[in-house]
Design a protein around this motif. Structure first.
Motif, PDB file in Angstrom:
ATOM      1  N   PRO A 149      -7.305   0.493  69.485  1.00 21.13           N
ATOM      2  CA  PRO A 149      -6.441   0.523  67.995  1.00 21.13           C
ATOM      3  C   PRO A 149      -6.654  -0.639  67.368  1.00 21.13           C
ATOM      4  O   PRO A 149      -6.640  -0.629  66.177  1.00 21.13           O
ATOM      5  N   VAL A 150      -6.496  -1.825  68.126  1.00 22.00           N
ATOM      6  CA  VAL A 150      -6.532  -3.174  67.279  1.00 22.00           C
ATOM      7  C   VAL A 150      -7.746  -4.000  67.454  1.00 22.00           C
ATOM      8  O   VAL A 150      -7.896  -5.195  67.172  1.00 22.00           O
ATOM      9  N   SER A 151      -8.802  -3.511  68.233  1.00 18.75           N
ATOM     10  CA  SER A 151      -9.858  -4.101  68.467  1.00 18.75           C
ATOM     11  C   SER A 151     -10.642  -4.530  67.126  1.00 18.75           C
ATOM     12  O   SER A 151     -10.819  -4.012  66.186  1.00 18.75           O
ATOM     13  N   GLY A 152     -10.791  -6.034  67.035  1.00 20.19           N
ATOM     14  CA  GLY A 152     -11.341  -6.644  65.889  1.00 20.19           C
ATOM     15  C   GLY A 152     -10.625  -6.723  64.721  1.00 20.19           C
ATOM     16  O   GLY A 152     -11.115  -7.368  63.525  1.00 20.19           O
ATOM     17  N   LEU A 153      -9.544  -6.844  64.816  1.00 22.28           N
ATOM     18  CA  LEU A 153      -8.496  -6.850  63.696  1.00 22.28           C
ATOM     19  C   LEU A 153      -7.999  -8.120  63.642  1.00 22.28           C
ATOM     20  O   LEU A 153      -7.669  -8.922  64.880  1.00 22.28           O
ATOM     21  N   ASP A 154      -7.749  -8.936  62.503  1.00 24.30           N
ATOM     22  CA  ASP A 154      -7.096 -10.322  62.696  1.00 24.30           C
ATOM     23  C   ASP A 154      -5.388 -10.050  63.005  1.00 24.30           C
ATOM     24  O   ASP A 154      -5.068  -8.997  62.808  1.00 24.30           O
ATOM     25  N   ALA A 155      -4.819 -11.027  63.065  1.00 20.26           N
ATOM     26  CA  ALA A 155      -3.447 -11.020  63.487  1.00 20.26           C
ATOM     27  C   ALA A 155      -2.588 -10.297  62.417  1.00 20.26           C
ATOM     28  O   ALA A 155      -1.654  -9.483  63.205  1.00 20.26           O
ATOM     29  N   PRO A 156      -2.426 -10.590  61.141  1.00 15.23           N
ATOM     30  CA  PRO A 156      -1.716  -9.808  60.421  1.00 15.23           C
ATOM     31  C   PRO A 156      -1.959  -8.158  60.593  1.00 15.23           C
ATOM     32  O   PRO A 156      -0.946  -7.211  60.519  1.00 15.23           O
ATOM     33  N   LEU A 157      -3.094  -7.766  60.380  1.00 12.73           N
ATOM     34  CA  LEU A 157      -3.475  -6.343  60.419  1.00 12.73           C
ATOM     35  C   LEU A 157      -3.050  -5.748  61.686  1.00 12.73           C
ATOM     36  O   LEU A 157      -2.757  -4.803  61.960  1.00 12.73           O
TER      37      LEU A 157
END
Length: 276
Positions: free
Chosen positions: A188-196
């Motif tokens: 679910p968080v693959s490829g997202l930057d830290a805030p997202l």
């Protein structure tokens, strides 16, 4: 949530075997996997690329049939049913209501013609829970979007107008709309930057208040903050299945030790490294 398991098995995999044809012969991707998902728990399914996580997810979603073993799901308090892919339209509608999926590439999974609100209404209509265009469907969709932090100002936005984190939260809201008992989230968080990443993890944390959550990932840092229990796949076998805090503190299998050792570390005040 505490590390104790909650009684009541919602979803079970027993002895799952899955093989694929490959150059040079068959390749066994799942090799006798047993896994239970209990009511009210959050479970991480962890492993490196190629460990068998995605195949297990497809079998649990009844998108692929195992070569051996079975998946069963609870129906009410007393009945269990076998779950396999079915050719007849609607045969698995009961299961699609009970077990929902948050795909890895949420933006691609959203219909570009639909607004965020309409995307969340979609499973309600397809699963026969509400009529298309009904007030009840719109109200339920809005409720789910608000629950994951997507405010009314974004309800009319289409996928191209949403950030990656916003699209991921819309996909989570869509999964919550039919009131499932289990949500399976794939990377679910693959490829997202830290805030997202933090926004999506917060949305998934809210899911735990209403449904069991299974997070499929290779990212131990993300699931450490989210999941009370972690099961680790290695070469198609389940090599550890323990409370996350125990697994992090004392990994037993070599593959798990490698994953834990790869976690980023921050120096503590006494100089001992700590997980980030």
């Amino acid at each position: 949530m505490t590390g104790a398991r909650v009684s009541g098995v919602l979803l079970s995999a027993h002895g799952l075997v899955r093989r694929y044809r490959a150059p040079g012969g068959e390749r066994t991707v799942l090799d006798g996997v047993d896994l239970d998902v209990h009511r009210g728990e959050s479970l991480a399914l962890l492993g490196r690329s190629g460990a068998g996580k995605s195949t297990l997810l497809r079998v649990l979603l009844a998108l692929e049939a195992p070569d051996a073993g079975a998946v069963t799901a609870a129906v009410g308090d007393d009945e269990r049913r076998s779950v396999r892919p079915h050719w007849r339209t609607g045969a698995l509608r009961w299961y699609r209501r009970a077990v929902q999926h948050v795909p890895q590439d949420s933006a691609a999974s959203l219909d570009p013609r639909l607004s965020a609100l309409q995307a969340v209404e979609q499973p309600l209509v397809r699963l026969g829970l509400h009529r298309a265009g009904s007030v009840a469907a719109a109200e339920r969709a809005a409720e789910c979007l608000e629950a994951v932090g997507v405010g009314a100002a974004l309800h009319g936005h289409r996928p191209r107008q949403l950030s990656g984190g916003q699209a991921q939260r819309v996909a989570i809201a869509r999964a919550l709309a039919p009131r499932p008992v289990v949500v399976l989230a794939d990377e679910p968080v693959s490829g997202l930057d830290a805030p997202l990443r933090e926004h999506v993890l917060d949305a998934l944390a809210r899911v735990r208040s209403t449904t069991a959550l299974v997070v499929v990932s290779h990212d131990l840092a993300a699931v450490a903050a989210l999941c009370e229990r972690t099961a680790v796949l290695h070469a198609g076998r389940l090599v550890e299945d323990r409370p996350t805090c125990d697994l992090l503190a004392d990994p037993r299998h070599e593959a798990v030790r490698e994953l834990v050792d790869a976690l980023p570390r921050l120096p503590s005040v006494d100089g001992a490294p700590q997980p980030a």
